[in-house]
Design a protein around this motif. Structure first.
Motif, PDB file in Angstrom:
ATOM      1  N   LEU B  43       0.836  -1.202   0.000  1.00 49.71           N
ATOM      2  CA  LEU B  43       0.000   0.000   0.000  1.00 49.71           C
ATOM      3  C   LEU B  43       0.872   1.253   0.000  1.00 49.71           C
ATOM      4  CD1 LEU B  43      -2.896  -1.005   2.398  1.00 49.71           C
ATOM      5  CD2 LEU B  43      -3.146  -0.245   0.024  1.00 49.71           C
ATOM      6  N   ASP B  44       1.978   1.213   0.761  1.00 51.32           N
ATOM      7  CA  ASP B  44       2.887   2.365   0.803  1.00 51.32           C
ATOM      8  C   ASP B  44       3.531   2.616  -0.559  1.00 51.32           C
ATOM      9  OD1 ASP B  44       2.300   2.737   3.413  1.00 51.32           O
ATOM     10  OD2 ASP B  44       4.137   1.801   4.199  1.00 51.32           O
ATOM     11  N   ASP B  80       2.262  -7.156  -2.924  1.00 50.35           N
ATOM     12  CA  ASP B  80       2.895  -7.654  -1.697  1.00 50.35           C
ATOM     13  C   ASP B  80       1.796  -8.169  -0.751  1.00 50.35           C
ATOM     14  OD1 ASP B  80       4.550  -8.269   0.339  1.00 50.35           O
ATOM     15  OD2 ASP B  80       5.265  -6.231   0.715  1.00 50.35           O
ATOM     16  N   LEU B  81       1.235  -9.297  -1.118  1.00 45.71           N
ATOM     17  CA  LEU B  81       0.115  -9.833  -0.338  1.00 45.71           C
ATOM     18  C   LEU B  81       0.587 -10.373   1.008  1.00 45.71           C
ATOM     19  CD1 LEU B  81      -1.822 -11.638  -3.204  1.00 45.71           C
ATOM     20  CD2 LEU B  81      -2.405  -9.478  -2.108  1.00 45.71           C
ATOM     21  N   LYS B  82       1.824 -10.827   1.026  1.00 47.51           N
ATOM     22  CA  LYS B  82       2.344 -11.411   2.263  1.00 47.51           C
ATOM     23  C   LYS B  82       2.326 -10.401   3.412  1.00 47.51           C
ATOM     24  CE  LYS B  82       5.943 -14.571   3.726  1.00 47.51           C
ATOM     25  NZ  LYS B  82       7.177 -15.258   3.393  1.00 47.51           N
ATOM     26  N   LEU B  90      -7.975  -5.826   3.522  1.00 46.92           N
ATOM     27  CA  LEU B  90      -6.900  -4.955   3.045  1.00 46.92           C
ATOM     28  C   LEU B  90      -6.357  -5.446   1.699  1.00 46.92           C
ATOM     29  CD1 LEU B  90      -5.761  -2.402   4.212  1.00 46.92           C
ATOM     30  CD2 LEU B  90      -3.958  -3.719   5.328  1.00 46.92           C
ATOM     31  N   MET B  91      -6.304  -6.781   1.526  1.00 43.92           N
ATOM     32  CA  MET B  91      -5.872  -7.330   0.232  1.00 43.92           C
ATOM     33  C   MET B  91      -6.784  -6.828  -0.883  1.00 43.92           C
ATOM     34  SD  MET B  91      -4.923 -11.305   0.746  1.00 43.92           S
ATOM     35  CE  MET B  91      -3.709 -11.851   1.951  1.00 43.92           C
ATOM     36  N   ILE B 248     -10.460 -12.651  -3.661  1.00 42.42           N
ATOM     37  CA  ILE B 248      -9.299 -12.848  -2.792  1.00 42.42           C
ATOM     38  C   ILE B 248      -9.739 -12.944  -1.331  1.00 42.42           C
ATOM     39  CG2 ILE B 248      -8.529 -10.515  -2.133  1.00 42.42           C
ATOM     40  CD1 ILE B 248      -5.733 -11.423  -3.190  1.00 42.42           C
ATOM     41  N   GLN B 249     -10.956 -12.480  -1.072  1.00 43.77           N
ATOM     42  CA  GLN B 249     -11.454 -12.526   0.304  1.00 43.77           C
ATOM     43  C   GLN B 249     -12.155 -13.837   0.651  1.00 43.77           C
ATOM     44  OE1 GLN B 249     -13.754  -8.902   0.453  1.00 43.77           O
ATOM     45  NE2 GLN B 249     -11.939  -7.673   0.070  1.00 43.77           N
TER      46      GLN B 249
END
Lengths: 255, 263
Positions: B43-44, B80-82, B90-91, B248-249
């Motif tokens: 996110l950043d 960067d899902l990890k 958030l994903m 993805i959820q």
């Protein structure tokens, strides 16, 4: 189903085999019956993640059976049934993998265009040499335009010319080109194995969204294009040309 | 290139180090700068890209070409899902942000070039094809292995369809996997294939040629192409992100991802 089409299930992959090689897997009434029945079985089988469509013999599919069109006036019905098959393959929950080992002509090319992933060997050919018979290939257009794009669809559907597998790959109709028939079968084996290992929901939703992006989720697209094909099929011109083509084929083959 | 030749080059001070932005001779280079994480999109990182893009937009009149690049071995390893592995919501948001930043790159007035020196995977490949041009080399690693991981690549589908056509995009996304730069070039992912050691100079040379063209003609052409190919269609683009976010959820996707992260 009859013995013109075989249907096998193996670990998430359903395989439909066109097995009327003496007639180059032409789409006849019995072939349509068998193919529709096989697809109906796959449609109701939730565990199937991949549908592999392959063929026995020298040709993948030579298109509509000429005799049935010339002697029994089956052309309008065949067009309807072909349009229905293309749409059902596109809507199918499973990924449709085409294994094209030889000529895929007219109706055969339409079926190929409805596949999601198309593998071909170098002796595969593709095209719609049907105008000379008074038939419009419009029935193929929703999936052909959606897949290969407007330019390629225009070239294939209007020229009547056959293109080889390399050209078809260049046009976007074929996605994987194998070095020979043996390599083709191995590549499709591998492709199906991989696809069957994927999460079913994820693949299904991806396919559904791709249908949305290329507009093949629109019923009216299939309906209007089918109307265009059927309309020309009902003209006396089509009848006359089919008859002549059939007679000349009989004279040539002595059948 | 000799060091110290940065006369005329301006390095824009951004309030982040995740992305750098340099402007020289009206060519802006936006570089993903998180090499230790293979420039994965957190996110950043996406926020940093947005900051840099906002700056480019604010000086659009003076920038004729934008190059999108990456520091280190990878161009961009994807989402960067990890980093957010315990937070499926958030994903989903990250995928929406990816869609938004992709759209923003697409709609930059000036032509864009991705300079892909290494892996461009998933969302990273998405950034590569959203650019108007993509330079890469034979040994790069490109592709969309989303379905391999149980993730739905709908979010990256629209721009891939626009780049290589719907049929080939269908086959590529449903089959998953990755490919070499050579195969990616054959498939149309990269528009230019050059030798690895020439990648920077070739990209810059091409950018220089573009920058010399008539800026207004270039911008009008790009605007019209965006309109023709549906790049301005917010609804269609958002739909892809929503489908990916929703999938993805799900418990299935989360379970697959957990297994993956534990490896």
């Amino acid at each position: 189903m009859n013995d013109l089409v075989a249907l096998d299930f193996d670990a998430g992959t359903a395989t439909i085999t066109l097995a009327d090689q003496n007639r180059r897997n032409a789409l006849s009434t019995v072939m349509f019956d068998a193919l529709e029945a096989a697809i109906a079985t796959v449609e109701t089988n939730d565990a199937t993640k991949v549908l592999r469509l392959r063929a026995e013999g020298s040709a993948f599919c030579a298109g509509f059976d000429l005799r049935a069109m010339a002697e029994e006036g089956m052309l309008p019905e065949f067009l309807n049934r072909l349009g229905g098959l293309c749409r059902r393959l596109r809507e199918l929950h499973a990924v449709v993998v085409m294994e094209v080992q030889g000529p895929a002509i007219a109706g055969g090319c339409a079926l190929v265009s409805a596949g999601d992933i198309v593998h071909a060997s170098p002796d595969a050919t593709f095209g719609y040499p049907v105008h000379r018979l008074g038939i419009s290939p419009a029935v193929s257009l929703p999936t052909l335009m959606g897949g290969a794009g407007f330019g390629a669809a225009r070239r294939l559907a209007l020229s009547g010319q056959l293109v080889d597998a390399r050209t078809a790959r260049h046009l976007g109709l074929v996605h994987r080109l194998a070095s020979d028939r043996e390599a083709l079968a191995l590549a499709v084996d591998e492709s199906c194995r991989r696809l069957a290992s994927f999460d079913a929901t994820c693949v299904r939703e991806t396919k559904r969204y791709l249908n949305h992006l290329d507009l093949t989720d629109r019923e009216e697209g299939f309906d209007s294009t089918l109307d265009a094909s059927v309309k020309t099929a009902r003209l006396p011109e089509a009848d006359r040309r089919l008859r002549a083509a059939y007679d000349s084929m009989r004279a040539r083959t002595g059948r | 290139m000799p060091t110290g030749s940065n006369e005329g080059m301006t390095t824009i001070q951004l309030d982040t180090e995740l992305v750098t932005l340099d402007i020289e001779d009206s060519i802006a280079t936006l570089t993903l700068n998180r090499p230790d994480a293979r420039n994965a999109l957190s996110l950043d990182m996406i926020a940093a890209m947005e900051t840099a893009l906002a700056h480019v937009e604010s000086v659009a009149a003076e920038v004729q070409v934008v190059i999108l690049a990456g520091t280190g071995k990878s161009f961009c390893a994807g989402m960067d899902l990890k980093a957010v592995q315990d937070d499926p919501i958030l994903m989903g948001d990250m995928l929406r942000r990816l869609a938004a930043v992709s759209r923003r790159i697409r709609r930059l007035e000036m032509p864009t070039i991705a300079r892909v020196q290494g892996a461009a995977i998933g969302g990273g490949c998405g950034l590569m094809v959203v650019c108007d041009f993509s330079f890469s080399h034979a040994d790069a690693k490109l592709g969309y292995p989303e379905v391999d991981l149980g993730i739905c690549p709908a979010v990256v589908a629209p721009f891939l369809v626009k780049r290589i056509g719907a049929g080939p995009a269908r086959a590529m996304l449903l089959a998953g996997g990755t490919m070499s730069g050579t195969d990616g070039y054959d498939a149309g992912l990269a528009t230019h294939l050059v030798a690895m050691e020439d990648l920077e100079t070739e990209t810059l040379h091409f950018a220089g040629k573009l920058a010399k063209g008539g800026a207004e003609a270039m911008r009008a052409t790009k605007r019209w192409l965006n309109e023709l190919d549906g790049s301005l269609d917010d609804e269609q683009l958002s739909k892809g992100a929503e489908i990916s976010a929703e999938l993805i959820q799900t418990d299935e996707a989360q379970a697959r991802l957990r297994t993956l992260f534990q490896r």
